[in-house]
Design an enzyme around this catalytic site. Sequence first.
Site, PDB file in Angstrom:
ATOM      1  N   ASP A  92       0.858  -1.188   0.000  1.00  0.00           N
ATOM      2  CA  ASP A  92       0.000   0.000   0.000  1.00  0.00           C
ATOM      3  C   ASP A  92       0.889   1.230   0.000  1.00  0.00           C
ATOM      4  OD1 ASP A  92      -0.056   1.002   3.140  1.00  0.00           O
ATOM      5  OD2 ASP A  92       0.038  -1.174   2.988  1.00  0.00           O
ATOM      6  N   GLU A 183      -7.716   4.716  12.419  1.00  0.00           N
ATOM      7  CA  GLU A 183      -6.609   4.481  13.343  1.00  0.00           C
ATOM      8  C   GLU A 183      -6.662   5.403  14.553  1.00  0.00           C
ATOM      9  OE1 GLU A 183      -2.783   4.488  11.285  1.00  0.00           O
ATOM     10  OE2 GLU A 183      -3.854   4.301   9.378  1.00  0.00           O
TER      11      GLU A 183
END
Length: 287
Positions: A92, A183
């Site tokens: 990613d 997150e």
Amino acid sequence: MGKQRVIRKKVVRRKSNKKVSFFSFLFTKYSVIAFLVLLFLGMGYHYRNGLAYYFSFKTNKVLRERAADKRLSDVRNIQVLQNHSGKSIGIDVSEYQGEIQWSYVDTLENKYPLHFVFIRATVGNDRLDKKFNENWLGAKRNKLIRGAYHYYRPNENSLEQAELFIQTVKLSKGDLPPVLDIEQMPKNQSMVKLKVGLKRWLKRVEEHYKVRPIIYTGEKYYDDFLKEEFSDYLFWIANYNFYREKINEDWLFWQFSEKASVPGIKGNVDVNIYNGDLQQLQFITVE
């Protein structure tokens, strides 16, 4: 006055225990050293496959020149990849990787083929990743299965964040489902309200693309806050701990390292394992 009897106390001399203390110290010291040596040897044996590749040993035991520059993280990366033989591997990226030469992005450690890439598209309700369009097209030209993800900011309007993602990302046949990256812990709202916002984002994005999004988060965040209430969704979990060597059965993707080297990309890059082979990965793409 009569004479008083003086009773003298016997002075008992204790034997010095300095020798005992000294030997106890030596015993403790060498016990600790022995334990550390055994631990080191045990780890070396456990990671023998990764170490062998790390030092590029061949049948003739020739050590290549580049072996000395390898890092300990590479050892674990190799070990994990060998533990998941047959699984689909990907990376990613975001603007932090800078200019990517996509035509060179093909393998990890010059051995493991890369099949997919997740690309950051948007952040919060107002920011586009500076390299998204370039990376989105580059990955397609390089025939990698691509997916786009949104970095969610807890304290910003969830529907505005969803609309920004929808306006930015145009999915095509063969692309992976959209990803919500959560997150951060909320600062000005409760976890209850955060979960409401996440559900609103997920619902809006699913309505638009006609495919259920994937949720990306850390393992602890997943266990503590999302696992039960978002059980209808598939998860992409981040865990870089040395003790973790295999993907959980209920994880769709596992981001196991943030320190890998890939041709065409300067610096470190995240590496992910899909919980299936390439054919199974193609099965979950957008139709």
